[in-house]
Motif scaffolding. Structure first.
Motif, PDB file in Angstrom:
ATOM      1  N   ARG A  31      37.180  -9.353 -44.267  1.00 51.35           N
ATOM      2  CA  ARG A  31      37.154  -8.242 -43.302  1.00 51.35           C
ATOM      3  C   ARG A  31      38.132  -7.160 -43.747  1.00 51.35           C
ATOM      4  N   PHE A  32      37.612  -5.965 -44.002  1.00 47.49           N
ATOM      5  CA  PHE A  32      38.437  -4.789 -44.236  1.00 47.49           C
ATOM      6  C   PHE A  32      38.626  -4.084 -42.897  1.00 47.49           C
ATOM      7  N   SER A  33      39.781  -3.459 -42.704  1.00 46.98           N
ATOM      8  CA  SER A  33      40.032  -2.848 -41.396  1.00 46.98           C
ATOM      9  C   SER A  33      40.976  -1.666 -41.500  1.00 46.98           C
ATOM     10  N   SER A  34      40.958  -0.860 -40.428  1.00 44.23           N
ATOM     11  CA  SER A  34      41.883   0.258 -40.279  1.00 44.23           C
ATOM     12  C   SER A  34      42.855  -0.037 -39.144  1.00 44.23           C
ATOM     13  N   SER A  35      44.043   0.526 -39.231  1.00 47.32           N
ATOM     14  CA  SER A  35      45.085   0.281 -38.234  1.00 47.32           C
ATOM     15  C   SER A  35      44.709   0.874 -36.876  1.00 47.32           C
ATOM     16  N   THR A  36      45.494   0.497 -35.893  1.00 44.54           N
ATOM     17  CA  THR A  36      45.421   0.854 -34.473  1.00 44.54           C
ATOM     18  C   THR A  36      44.404  -0.025 -33.745  1.00 44.54           C
ATOM     19  N   GLY A  37      44.470   0.030 -32.411  1.00 43.18           N
ATOM     20  CA  GLY A  37      43.531  -0.700 -31.575  1.00 43.18           C
ATOM     21  C   GLY A  37      42.360   0.146 -31.136  1.00 43.18           C
ATOM     22  N   LEU A  38      42.104   1.255 -31.837  1.00 43.36           N
ATOM     23  CA  LEU A  38      41.002   2.169 -31.486  1.00 43.36           C
ATOM     24  C   LEU A  38      39.769   1.820 -32.319  1.00 43.36           C
ATOM     25  N   PRO A  39      38.712   1.293 -31.706  1.00 46.87           N
ATOM     26  CA  PRO A  39      37.540   0.867 -32.477  1.00 46.87           C
ATOM     27  C   PRO A  39      36.847   2.004 -33.220  1.00 46.87           C
ATOM     28  N   ASN A  40      37.010   3.234 -32.733  1.00 45.71           N
ATOM     29  CA  ASN A  40      36.317   4.368 -33.353  1.00 45.71           C
ATOM     30  C   ASN A  40      37.282   5.362 -33.988  1.00 45.71           C
ATOM     31  N   ILE A  41      38.467   4.904 -34.385  1.00 43.37           N
ATOM     32  CA  ILE A  41      39.407   5.827 -35.025  1.00 43.37           C
ATOM     33  C   ILE A  41      38.771   6.394 -36.295  1.00 43.37           C
ATOM     34  N   PRO A  42      38.825   7.701 -36.510  1.00 42.10           N
ATOM     35  CA  PRO A  42      38.269   8.261 -37.741  1.00 42.10           C
ATOM     36  C   PRO A  42      38.990   7.693 -38.967  1.00 42.10           C
ATOM     37  N   ASP A  43      38.245   7.396 -40.005  1.00 36.98           N
ATOM     38  CA  ASP A  43      38.855   6.901 -41.246  1.00 36.98           C
ATOM     39  C   ASP A  43      39.804   7.934 -41.843  1.00 36.98           C
ATOM     40  N   THR A  44      39.653   9.181 -41.425  1.00 37.16           N
ATOM     41  CA  THR A  44      40.478  10.269 -41.944  1.00 37.16           C
ATOM     42  C   THR A  44      41.794  10.445 -41.181  1.00 37.16           C
ATOM     43  N   ASP A  45      41.976   9.705 -40.096  1.00 42.55           N
ATOM     44  CA  ASP A  45      43.183   9.815 -39.271  1.00 42.55           C
ATOM     45  C   ASP A  45      44.348   9.117 -39.982  1.00 42.55           C
ATOM     46  N   SER A  46      45.486   9.766 -40.079  1.00 41.01           N
ATOM     47  CA  SER A  46      46.636   9.171 -40.774  1.00 41.01           C
ATOM     48  C   SER A  46      47.118   7.893 -40.103  1.00 41.01           C
ATOM     49  N   HIS A  47      46.843   7.754 -38.799  1.00 45.73           N
ATOM     50  CA  HIS A  47      47.256   6.547 -38.096  1.00 45.73           C
ATOM     51  C   HIS A  47      46.402   5.332 -38.461  1.00 45.73           C
ATOM     52  N   ALA A  48      45.311   5.555 -39.210  1.00 49.96           N
ATOM     53  CA  ALA A  48      44.447   4.444 -39.627  1.00 49.96           C
ATOM     54  C   ALA A  48      45.045   3.660 -40.788  1.00 49.96           C
ATOM     55  N   ASP A  49      46.129   4.166 -41.358  1.00 56.14           N
ATOM     56  CA  ASP A  49      46.858   3.447 -42.412  1.00 56.14           C
ATOM     57  C   ASP A  49      48.092   2.789 -41.814  1.00 56.14           C
ATOM     58  N   PRO A  50      48.496   1.617 -42.346  1.00 58.79           N
ATOM     59  CA  PRO A  50      47.910   0.920 -43.478  1.00 58.79           C
ATOM     60  C   PRO A  50      46.593   0.231 -43.129  1.00 58.79           C
TER      61      PRO A  50
END
Length: 313
Positions: free
Chosen positions: A69-88
């Protein structure tokens, strides 16, 4: 996955889940952190060196099926992949060893972690939650970071957006013990390295990307062949700290290649499977043992509480 029975541990784990949900909102059926993700399937093939270090089945069998499973940070299921908060970004690898038998590796795309303990991480989240942008200065989170240099190092560490989940490197911040056939224990930390090379995006490149570019890019990449990673292990020296995820081992420590991960397809029924699967930071398999790092039991408890909530949603 047994439920921990330490009351303090379970209370703190429950508080962590609640605090993450207070920050990001409650999204039934989704994780309170790393909510947005995608599961791929493939195969792990161990190296000859891995067999010298551990009796673990996935490091000794000719090959082992995996879910990743690859994932983006935060608890937002629809966070844009371009959002800086999606890292790490995150990676969770499940080695499927038989019917209801498995072991996991969980890593993320920075070698830093902000706290040594679950309580310390909770205090960090609480400070973050009570620091609105227009609040008085210094804010609670600024005060926390000023008093906790390891947390400040995590916040300040570079976190560039990946060009692809398949061109990101991932670090296991906690230590484990590999046990070989002679009973020798070797402390290691995992490092997952893309065979295609690490490739990140500049701010200018990122601004033109689709909000869901990482998922779409996975499909495009798989169309031209498997996505491959090397699973490596940095080996601790005598005296290296093995019970504190905020302490880095020197760069000159040996690195051993443990094997190759090849991912060839997106798992069908992805949303359903992501809701149901509960990854486990603790290996619970012969030949690999947890270190005394307190984050391991805490993360296991957080994942289990979160998993029970998702399944009940």
């Amino acid at each position: 996955m047994p439920f921990p029975n330490d009351e303090v541990l379970m209370k703190t784990a429950g508080d962590l889940v609640a605090q993450l949900q207070a920050i990001f909102g409650k999204h039934p059926g989704f994780r309170p952190a790393h909510a947005k993700g995608e599961i791929l399937t493939g195969t792990f093939t161990p190296s000859a060196e891995a067999k010298k270090l551990t009796t673990a089945p996935h490091f000794n069998n000719p090959s082992t099926p995996v879910w990743v499973r690859f994932s983006s940070s935060t608890g937002l299921p629809n966070i844009p992949d371009t959002d800086s908060h999606a890292d790490p970004r995150g990676i969770a690898i499940r080695f499927i060893l038989g019917d209801r038998k498995h072991t996991d590796i969980i890593s993320h795309s920075t070698p830093f972690f902000p706290a040594r303990t679950g309580q310390g991480f909770l205090e960090f989240l609480q400070a973050l939650a009570s620091s609105p942008p227009d609040g008085p200065k210094p804010s609670p989170v600024e005060q926390f970071l000023g008093a906790n240099p390891k947390a400040l190092a995590f916040v300040q560490a570079p976190k560039p957006a990946p060009a692809s989940y398949g061109t990101e490197e991932y670090f296991g911040v906690t230590a484990f013990k590999l046990i070989n056939a002679e009973g020798k224990a070797t402390f290691i930390r995992y490092h997952i390295v893309p065979e295609a090379g690490v490739s990140t995006l500049s701010a200018d490149e990122l601004k033109d990307k689709d909000p869901d570019y990482l998922r779409k890019e996975l499909t495009e990449r798989l169309a031209s062949g498997p996505i491959s990673f090397k699973i490596k292990a940095q080996v601790a020296a005598e005296g290296d700290v093995t019970d504190d995820a905020t302490v880095h081992w020197p760069e000159d420590r040996p690195v051993v290649e443990l094997g190759t991960l090849k991912l060839d397809s997106v798992l069908p029924d992805n949303a359903k499977e992501q809701k149901n699967i509960i990854f486990d930071p603790i290996p619970r398999v012969q030949g690999v043992e947890p270190s005394d790092d307190p984050l391991l039991e805490m993360r296991a408890a957080v994942y289990l509480i979160s998993g029970k909530q998702r399944r009940a949603a």
